[in-house]
Design a protein around this motif. Structure first.
Motif, short mmCIF file in Angstrom:
data_model
loop_
_atom_site.label_atom_id
_atom_site.label_comp_id
_atom_site.label_asym_id
_atom_site.label_seq_id
_atom_site.Cartn_x
_atom_site.Cartn_y
_atom_site.Cartn_z
N GLU A 1 0.88 -1.09 -0.02
CA GLU A 1 0.30 -0.08 0.09
C GLU A 1 0.90 1.03 -0.35
N SER B 1 5.64 0.81 -4.32
CA SER B 1 4.26 1.18 -3.40
C SER B 1 3.33 2.03 -4.36
N LYS B 2 2.08 1.52 -3.51
CA LYS B 2 1.09 2.31 -4.12
C LYS B 2 1.02 3.74 -4.69
N GLN B 3 1.06 3.77 -2.89
CA GLN B 3 0.71 5.69 -3.06
C GLN B 3 2.85 5.41 -2.64
#
Ligand SMILES: O=C(O)C1=C[C@@H](OP(=O)(O)O)[C@@H](O)[C@H](O)C1
Ligand SMILES: C=C(OP(=O)(O)O)C(=O)O
Length: 430
Positions: A372, A396-398
């Motif tokens: 995440e 990561s996604k963020q």
């Protein structure tokens, strides 16, 4: 200063590996222990390198430098009676210089990093030096510390290798200068054994004769030796480059790192084999590692003690591997700039990694789908945690924010410049 790491799909380009931290500290020390003038080509420019320069200067070495080299006129067996030394946050510098301080009547070591080096134990070296007739005032084996020596005895010396190989290396630098011959026996296990190979290599280059047993647990060191002034050339650094190679492995990439000798005695050379075992597409020829990452990795089991300063980067890579990875025999990671098991895994977990710890093991359940991110990371004053969490942030996604990421300069001040040159989205914020 904090660092924002924004997910980056592709890395591409060529860089020159930074210069080796461990060779730089050793060459600076043996040059200072020689009486003539030595030259060190391509020294590492980092906080730890600067800490060793500062200490040998305070102990009487004349140090002149330009962009490519350092020229050092040493003090030989007679260091200048410095009253106070500041080793910054450099464990190896502190431990190596503790033995040299034993040649002086009184030297005080300040505690400049209470939250990092200030927490690390030096008891095993203290015990060994005390057995040689040196008096040491300390805080339960930690800094600040005052060493009262003068004329340490050689003879039979025992030192534990359970916590750090730096204690043994330290004694190997000192004992050749003593009047008596010495015999060193390593008690218990010897952790980070491969690093001792670098110490022996540098001592031999400096003209010092030491007889070492094949298992590196016993040494005979003739006394009254003199270090020879020499010209040394520092090779590329595997521990720092391990993080770049891991970053290239978790992204789509075409990344070339120069100056990484296949024949190097740096244990972290093994990271190339670790990544190969994880099925990362790469080649290693003529000192050049070429990664053509496709973002796919396969989990593996590794003895981390063989590449101690590369473990965190390899763990970060394994966060994105298919399957469960295990890094065993790594207990002494707990005694480095932070507890590199508990503290590091806490930060990895924040970012979304699935990790577990044992006293001497790191277990990673890989998440090829990515983690995440979107969190703030406490770097615990640890350059290798900063480098490793950056690798995680790239996939990561963020974005993640790494607090106090300027501590990366302990070993690799240009880490983020190198990543940026390869296309990573990394940005300093205050
Ligand atoms: O001798 C050296 O220069 C070093 C030895 C290793 O420490 P340990 O022996 O404490 O594992 C390594 O982690 C450190 O970065 C440098
Ligand atoms: C542990 C390290 O360094 P030192 O022990 O010299 O502080 C390191 O560079 O990762």
């Amino acid at each position: 200063m904090d660092m924002i790491v924004t997910p980056t799909g592709r890395l591409e380009g060529e860089i020159q590996a930074l210069s080796s931290k461990n060779y730089t500290t050793r060459y600076l020390l043996v040059a200072a222990l020689a009486e003539g003038t030595s030259t060190i080509l391509h020294p590492a420019h980092s906080e730890d390198g600067e800490a060793m320069r500062r200490c040998i200067r305070d102990l009487g070495a004349i140090v002149e430098e330009d962009d490519e080299k350092i020229v050092i006129t040493g003090f030989g067996r007679n260091p200048h009676p410095a009253k106070e030394l500041n080793v910054g946050n450099a464990g190896a510098v502190l431990r190596f210089i503790m033995s040299i301080a034993a040649l002086l009547p009184e030297v005080h070591f300040v505690n400049a990093y209470p939250q990092s080096l200030g927490k690390r134990p030096h008891d095993d070296l203290i015990t060994a030096l005390e057995s040689m007739g040196v008096q040491i005032e300390h805080q339960q084996g930690r800094l600040p510390m005052t060493i009262r020596g003068g004329n340490p005895r050689g003879g039979k010396i025992q030192v534990s290798g359970n916590v750090s190989s730096q204690f043994l290396s330290s004694l190997l630098f000192l004992t050749p200068l003593l009047d008596e011959d010495s015999e060193i026996e390593v008690l218990h296990d010897l952790k980070s054994k491969v690093v001792v190979g670098q110490t022996l290599e540098v001592l031999a280059q400096a003209g010092i004769v030491i007889e070492a047993s094949d298992d590196l647990m016993h040494y005979r060191i003739p006394g009254k030796q003199r270090y020879k002034a020499q010209t040394y050339s520092v090779q590329g650094d595997y521990p720092g480059s391990a993080a770049i190679l891991a970053a290239a492995s978790v992204t789509q990439s075409d990344v070339i790192v120069h100056r990484l000798l296949e024949t190097s005695k740096q244990g972290e050379r093994a990271v190339v084999d670790v990544l190969k075992a994880m099925e990362v597409p790469l080649t290693h020829e003529n000192g050049i590692v070429h990664v053509k990452g496709n973002g796919k990795l396969v989990a593996g089991e590794f003895d981390g003690d063989e590449f101690t300063d590369g473990v965190l980067a390899m763990v970060a890579a394994s966060v994105f591997a298919e399957g469960t990875s295990r890094f065993y025999n790594v207990e002494n990671l707990r005694y480095k700039e932070c507890d590199r098991i508990t503290d590091y895994l806490a930060e990895l977990r924040k970012a979304g990694a699935r990790v577990e710890e044992k006293q001497d093991e790191i277990i990673v359940h890989g998440r090829p789908e990515g983690v995440e991110g979107g969190v703030e990371i406490d770097a615990h004053f640890d350059h290798r945690v900063i480098m490793a969490l950056t690798i995680v942030g790239l996939r990561s996604k963020q974005p993640i924010r790494i607090k106090d990421a300027h501590h990366v300069a302990k070993s690799y001040p240009h880490y983020f410049d190198h990543l940026k040159a390869l296309g990573a989205q990394v940005e300093w914020v205050s």
